[in-house]
Design a protein around this motif. Structure first.
Motif, PDB file in Angstrom:
ATOM      1  N   ALA A   8      45.118  38.654  47.764  1.00  0.00           N
ATOM      2  CA  ALA A   8      44.208  37.525  47.956  1.00  0.00           C
ATOM      3  C   ALA A   8      44.849  36.461  48.843  1.00  0.00           C
ATOM      4  CB  ALA A   8      43.809  36.931  46.608  1.00  0.00           C
ATOM      5  N   LEU A   9      46.106  36.158  48.598  1.00  0.00           N
ATOM      6  CA  LEU A   9      46.802  35.151  49.392  1.00  0.00           C
ATOM      7  C   LEU A   9      46.828  35.535  50.871  1.00  0.00           C
ATOM      8  CD1 LEU A   9      48.456  32.544  49.572  1.00  0.00           C
ATOM      9  CD2 LEU A   9      50.481  33.889  49.001  1.00  0.00           C
ATOM     10  N   LEU A  10      47.063  36.795  51.169  1.00  0.00           N
ATOM     11  CA  LEU A  10      47.092  37.238  52.570  1.00  0.00           C
ATOM     12  C   LEU A  10      45.762  36.988  53.275  1.00  0.00           C
ATOM     13  CD1 LEU A  10      49.014  40.631  52.264  1.00  0.00           C
ATOM     14  CD2 LEU A  10      49.833  38.519  53.321  1.00  0.00           C
ATOM     15  N   VAL A  11      44.665  37.381  52.650  1.00  0.00           N
ATOM     16  CA  VAL A  11      43.366  37.236  53.334  1.00  0.00           C
ATOM     17  C   VAL A  11      42.882  35.790  53.358  1.00  0.00           C
ATOM     18  CG1 VAL A  11      42.684  39.642  52.989  1.00  0.00           C
ATOM     19  CG2 VAL A  11      41.973  37.932  51.341  1.00  0.00           C
ATOM     20  N   VAL A  12      43.203  35.010  52.327  1.00  0.00           N
ATOM     21  CA  VAL A  12      42.802  33.594  52.325  1.00  0.00           C
ATOM     22  C   VAL A  12      43.572  32.840  53.411  1.00  0.00           C
ATOM     23  CG1 VAL A  12      42.871  31.447  50.999  1.00  0.00           C
ATOM     24  CG2 VAL A  12      42.000  33.534  49.947  1.00  0.00           C
ATOM     25  N   ARG A  13      44.867  33.093  53.509  1.00  0.00           N
ATOM     26  CA  ARG A  13      45.647  32.432  54.573  1.00  0.00           C
ATOM     27  C   ARG A  13      45.115  32.828  55.950  1.00  0.00           C
ATOM     28  NH1 ARG A  13      51.773  32.484  52.151  1.00  0.00           N
ATOM     29  NH2 ARG A  13      51.695  30.347  51.362  1.00  0.00           N
ATOM     30  N   ASP A  14      44.753  34.084  56.125  1.00  0.00           N
ATOM     31  CA  ASP A  14      44.198  34.519  57.405  1.00  0.00           C
ATOM     32  C   ASP A  14      42.896  33.785  57.710  1.00  0.00           C
ATOM     33  OD1 ASP A  14      44.175  36.389  59.748  1.00  0.00           O
ATOM     34  OD2 ASP A  14      42.337  37.078  58.766  1.00  0.00           O
ATOM     35  N   THR A  74      41.636  36.825  34.893  1.00  0.00           N
ATOM     36  CA  THR A  74      40.886  37.113  36.114  1.00  0.00           C
ATOM     37  C   THR A  74      40.903  35.986  37.130  1.00  0.00           C
ATOM     38  OG1 THR A  74      38.869  36.396  35.007  1.00  0.00           O
ATOM     39  CG2 THR A  74      39.339  38.753  34.998  1.00  0.00           C
ATOM     40  N   ASP A  75      41.263  34.774  36.720  1.00  0.00           N
ATOM     41  CA  ASP A  75      41.306  33.676  37.682  1.00  0.00           C
ATOM     42  C   ASP A  75      42.637  33.577  38.421  1.00  0.00           C
ATOM     43  OD1 ASP A  75      42.912  32.803  35.609  1.00  0.00           O
ATOM     44  OD2 ASP A  75      42.080  30.777  35.577  1.00  0.00           O
ATOM     45  N   GLN A  76      43.576  34.456  38.142  1.00  0.00           N
ATOM     46  CA  GLN A  76      44.914  34.361  38.732  1.00  0.00           C
ATOM     47  C   GLN A  76      44.938  34.384  40.255  1.00  0.00           C
ATOM     48  OE1 GLN A  76      47.991  33.452  37.305  1.00  0.00           O
ATOM     49  NE2 GLN A  76      46.335  32.802  35.983  1.00  0.00           N
ATOM     50  N   PRO A  77      44.150  35.227  40.921  1.00  0.00           N
ATOM     51  CA  PRO A  77      44.187  35.138  42.389  1.00  0.00           C
ATOM     52  C   PRO A  77      43.842  33.738  42.882  1.00  0.00           C
ATOM     53  CG  PRO A  77      43.138  37.164  41.737  1.00  0.00           C
ATOM     54  CD  PRO A  77      43.338  36.355  40.473  1.00  0.00           C
TER      55      PRO A  77
END
Length: 182
Positions: A8-14, A74-77
């Motif tokens: 999730a972090l990879l795609v959100v940062r992108d 489930t909220d961890q991402p």
């Protein structure tokens, strides 16, 4: 950080980088008000893998640490990504509506921007289910029992989601995010 949150972090940062809202360290620019932004990252299955990991530890007689259950929420991402990019307020939430989860994230993002509640929202979805072979086998068994998997043996033609002659779907994993701005 769990595998799910890392993806999730990879795609959100992108998504944030593409609209010029991140600095060189992957955090929101100082000129961006972190309380006027949101993160709506939804999933159909959440982080069930982590529950299996905890169960396996119990079965194997290994220690379950106090922090282990939090990795399975489930909220961890959303929580982990918000921490990493510096999003301090706004809306950071998780939702699940099976296969339509990401579409609901985009709809919720649009409504929050249209109402003036937020200036930008990163919306998207994630499904990660294959980082653990034991979990993968269980997932395949579940969907096979539902008779929802494609029976087509040809990988080139098995996945046909909009074909009137489709015979099921093909399990996969992935993530995508878009940044919506006012």
């Amino acid at each position: 950080m769990s595998y799910n949150a890392g993806v999730a972090l990879l795609v959100v940062r992108d998504a944030l980088k593409r609209v010029g809202l991140l600095d060189s360290e992957g955090r929101l620019l100082a000129s961006v008000n972190p309380e006027r932004g949101g993160l709506l990252f939804y999933s159909g299955s959440g982080q069930q893998i982590n529950y299996y990991d905890i169960g396996r530890k119990v079965d194997e007689g290994k220690k379950v640490f106090p922090t282990d259950p939090f990795q399975a929420f489930t909220d961890q991402p959303n929580v982990r990504v918000a921490e990493q990019i510096g999003l301090e307020g706004g809306k950071v939430r998780f939702g699940s509506a099976a296969c339509a989860s990401s579409m609901y994230a985009f709809e919720d993002a649009y409504l929050q921007i249209a109402s003036g509640e937020l200036d930008f929202v990163v919306a998207g979805g994630i499904e990660t289910m294959f980082d653990d072979p034991g979990h993968s086998e269980k997932l395949f068994a579940i969907f096979d029992a539902l008779r929802s998997l494609s029976r087509n043996p040809d990988p080139e033609t098995a996945n046909r989601p909009f074909d009137k002659n489709r015979d099921g779907f093909v399990l996969g994993e992935g993530a995508a995010a878009l940044t919506l701005r006012s």
